[in-house]
Design an enzyme around this catalytic site. Structure first.
Site, mmCIF file in Angstrom:
data_model
loop_
_atom_site.group_PDB
_atom_site.id
_atom_site.type_symbol
_atom_site.label_atom_id
_atom_site.label_comp_id
_atom_site.label_asym_id
_atom_site.label_seq_id
_atom_site.Cartn_x
_atom_site.Cartn_y
_atom_site.Cartn_z
ATOM 1 N N ARG A 62 54.009 42.702 43.888
ATOM 2 C CA ARG A 62 55.155 43.340 44.567
ATOM 3 C C ARG A 62 56.554 42.856 44.200
ATOM 4 N NH1 ARG A 62 52.227 47.656 45.560
ATOM 5 N NH2 ARG A 62 50.952 47.629 47.455
ATOM 6 N N GLU A 142 48.531 49.592 35.006
ATOM 7 C CA GLU A 142 47.723 50.768 35.110
ATOM 8 C C GLU A 142 48.607 51.977 34.833
ATOM 9 O OE1 GLU A 142 46.460 52.020 39.293
ATOM 10 O OE2 GLU A 142 47.242 50.020 39.754
ATOM 11 N N HIS A 235 39.668 50.598 39.122
ATOM 12 C CA HIS A 235 39.147 50.945 40.459
ATOM 13 C C HIS A 235 38.315 52.243 40.518
ATOM 14 C CE1 HIS A 235 42.839 53.280 40.382
ATOM 15 N NE2 HIS A 235 43.623 52.302 40.773
ATOM 16 N N ASP A 303 42.483 45.247 43.008
ATOM 17 C CA ASP A 303 43.554 46.194 43.345
ATOM 18 C C ASP A 303 44.283 45.710 44.601
ATOM 19 O OD1 ASP A 303 45.253 48.341 43.179
ATOM 20 O OD2 ASP A 303 43.797 49.833 43.833
ATOM 21 N N HIS A 307 50.517 45.910 52.005
ATOM 22 C CA HIS A 307 51.618 46.581 52.704
ATOM 23 C C HIS A 307 51.678 45.933 54.083
ATOM 24 C CE1 HIS A 307 51.821 49.795 49.690
ATOM 25 N NE2 HIS A 307 50.501 49.874 49.758
HETATM 26 N N1 LIG Z 1 45.507 51.561 45.190
HETATM 27 C C1 LIG Z 1 46.430 51.890 46.059
HETATM 28 O O1 LIG Z 1 46.147 52.632 46.988
HETATM 29 N N2 LIG Z 1 47.695 51.423 45.977
HETATM 30 C C2 LIG Z 1 48.271 50.645 44.921
HETATM 31 C C3 LIG Z 1 48.563 51.466 43.695
HETATM 32 C C4 LIG Z 1 47.339 51.874 42.922
HETATM 33 O O2 LIG Z 1 46.631 51.030 42.386
HETATM 34 O O3 LIG Z 1 47.058 53.066 42.814
HETATM 35 C C5 LIG Z 1 49.574 50.011 45.418
HETATM 36 O O4 LIG Z 1 50.326 49.487 44.591
HETATM 37 O O5 LIG Z 1 49.835 50.044 46.630
HETATM 38 ZN ZN LIG Z 2 45.697 52.607 40.907
HETATM 39 ZN ZN LIG Z 3 46.423 49.290 41.481
#
Ligand SMILES: NC(=O)N[C@@H](CC(=O)O)C(=O)O
Ligand SMILES: [Zn+2]
Ligand SMILES: [Zn+2]
Length: 438
Positions: A62, A142, A235, A303, A307
């Site tokens: 982030r 990605e 993923h 992944d 948040h």
């Molecule tokens: N996987 C998700 O739902 N979110 C990821 C982005 C991503 O990998 O698609 C993110 O950065 O919040």
């Molecule tokens: Zn992704």
């Molecule tokens: Zn991701």
């Protein structure tokens, strides 16, 4: 500085003495054969396992841009406490990592990291491939074939150009494979107005269909075959996506949430279970698990997409997508080893040996003489309940609340103690993390 780990059980079941000198593994020898007098420190590993540190090939730490969700300090502490010694950061930050200058900025921020790291370069209409590929990139990706957090979805022509360029640069392309043309918009319309834990997130799973993943995987593989690029599907959430990747000779990864959670969990999770690709049926989850257990899947990566709780506490349409996971991946996998549902050598390969091989990080992913001393000490006889409050990510929550897991006692990054839970209090190391493309 040297440390001798005595009577350590390795992933293959052999009991060994392991001598760490400085930042590398100097010796791996039969138990009882290395002289304790040769080491400054002894760690008695009797009854415990010494594993290679995990390489999490997919995290979102982030920074820059969203440090209120996570930063390199908190994210890397969470990694170390979960036995992850290398993380690979994805490009949907602000600014997005699509130019050489943005890579430089992110490498500077990652100086706060307790663990080693790789920095991926992304693709948008504004990317600058010339400056990007001058930098020490981990991989391209990605690359988003549909919008996710950061709205970095790109058109087919740009994707083909980017894959051709990556092939010329001998760089792996990690792909977020969903095709928005196959999303079921009507399913999302039917979602009610519930918020947070009360939202109807099953509608999100119905909206971002399994067919949309399979179609995008096929398209990415076809583009890869045209240019000779190495494609890695991020993923994958469906057996269809995994099988398509495997049949084409591409590699793929599965997240812990697609391995351990399904649509059946969404009543409890609400928007805290909204992510892309979404959770699938229990039937598909089981089929994904089988493919992880039998080695069809190459990598488990998190992944890790933190948040804040406040951000997640919104309607199914407005909540951001993504869940944290870097601290709970290895502990949840080790719990499966205890239960007999996963083999320990398989786990070692999924989180350490395979990512090192696929992304060409020769010094990591193995407990072997000459390798980096990235090591995790675990006691498979001791489990702890996962609680959001105990974890170290800035976001402060987890979708795996209440599950039993096997957490590390000690994590070393290149011989440096990154995390130590052997005393009364947890202790963390210094920010010694380095770019693995050094
Ligand atoms: N996987 C998700 O739902 N979110 C990821 C982005 C991503 O990998 O698609 C993110 O950065 O919040
Ligand atoms: Zn992704
Ligand atoms: Zn991701």
């Amino acid at each position: 500085m040297s440390t001798l780990f005595t009577d350590a059980t390795l992933a293959d079941g052999r009991v060994r003495d392991v001598l760490v000198e400085g930042e590398t593994i100097a010796r791996v020898a039969d138990a009882g054969t290395l002289d304790p007098a040769d080491a400054h420190e002894i760690v008695d590993c009797d009854g415990r396992h010494l594993l290679p540190g995990a390489i999490d090939a997919h995290v979102h730490f982030r920074e820059p841009g969203f440090a209120h969700k996570e930063d390199w300090h908190t994210g890397s502490r969470s990694a170390a406490a979960g036995g992850v010694t290398t993380v690979v950061d994805q490009p949907n930050t602000d600014p997005p990592t699509v130019t050489g200058a943005a890579v430089d900025e992110k490498i500077d921020l990652a100086a706060k990291s307790l663990v080693d790291f790789g920095i991926n370069g992304g693709v948008t209409a504004d990317w600058d491939p010339d400056s990007l590929f001058e930098r020490p990139l981990f991989a391209l990706g990605e690359v988003f074939l549909a919008d996710s957090t950061g709205d970095m979805g790109i058109e087919a022509d740009l994707f083909a150009d980017a894959v051709a360029r990556a092939a010329a640069e001998d760089t792996v392309v990690t792909v977020h494979a969903e095709d928005a043309d196959l999303f079921d918009r009507a399913a999302l319309e039917r979602a009610g107005d519930g918020v947070g834990r009360d939202a109807d997130v099953d509608a999100w799973s119905a909206y971002r269909t399994a067919e949309a993943e399979a179609a995008a995987v096929e398209r990415a593989l076809a583009v890869g075959a045209d240019s000779g690029a190495a494609i890695h599907i991020a993923h994958t959430s469906t057996p269809e996506g995994i099988d398509a990747a495997g049949d084409a000779g591409a590699t793929c990864e599965v997240t812990p949430h697609h391995l351990f959670l399904s649509r059946a969990d969404l009543d409890d999770l609400g928007t805290f279970g909204r992510m892309n690709p979404p959770l699938r049926s229990e039937e598909r989850r089981k089929a994904v698990f089988e493919r992880v257990a039998d080695g069809t899947v190459d990598i488990v990566a998190t992944d890790h997409a933190p948040h804040t709780r406040a951000e997640k506490d919104a309607s199914v349409r407005d909540a951001p997508s993504g869940v944290p996971g870097v601290e709970t991946m290895l502990p949840l996998l080790l719990r499966e080893v205890r239960e007999g549902t996963l083999d320990l050598e398989r786990v070692r390969d999924l989180v350490a040996a395979n990512p090192a091989a696929i992304f060409d990080v020769p010094g990591k992913g193995r407990v072997a003489e000459g390798a980096d001393a990235d090591l995790v000490l675990v006691d498979l006889d001791s489990t702890r309940e996962i609680r959001g409050d105990d974890l170290h990510s800035k976001c402060g929550w987890t979708p795996f609340d209440g599950r039993e897991a096997v957490f590390p006692e000690l994590t070393l990054v290149r011989g440096h103690v990154a995390y130590d839970a052997r005393g009364d209090d947890e202790a963390f190391g210094d920010a010694i993390g380095e770019n693995v493309r050094r």
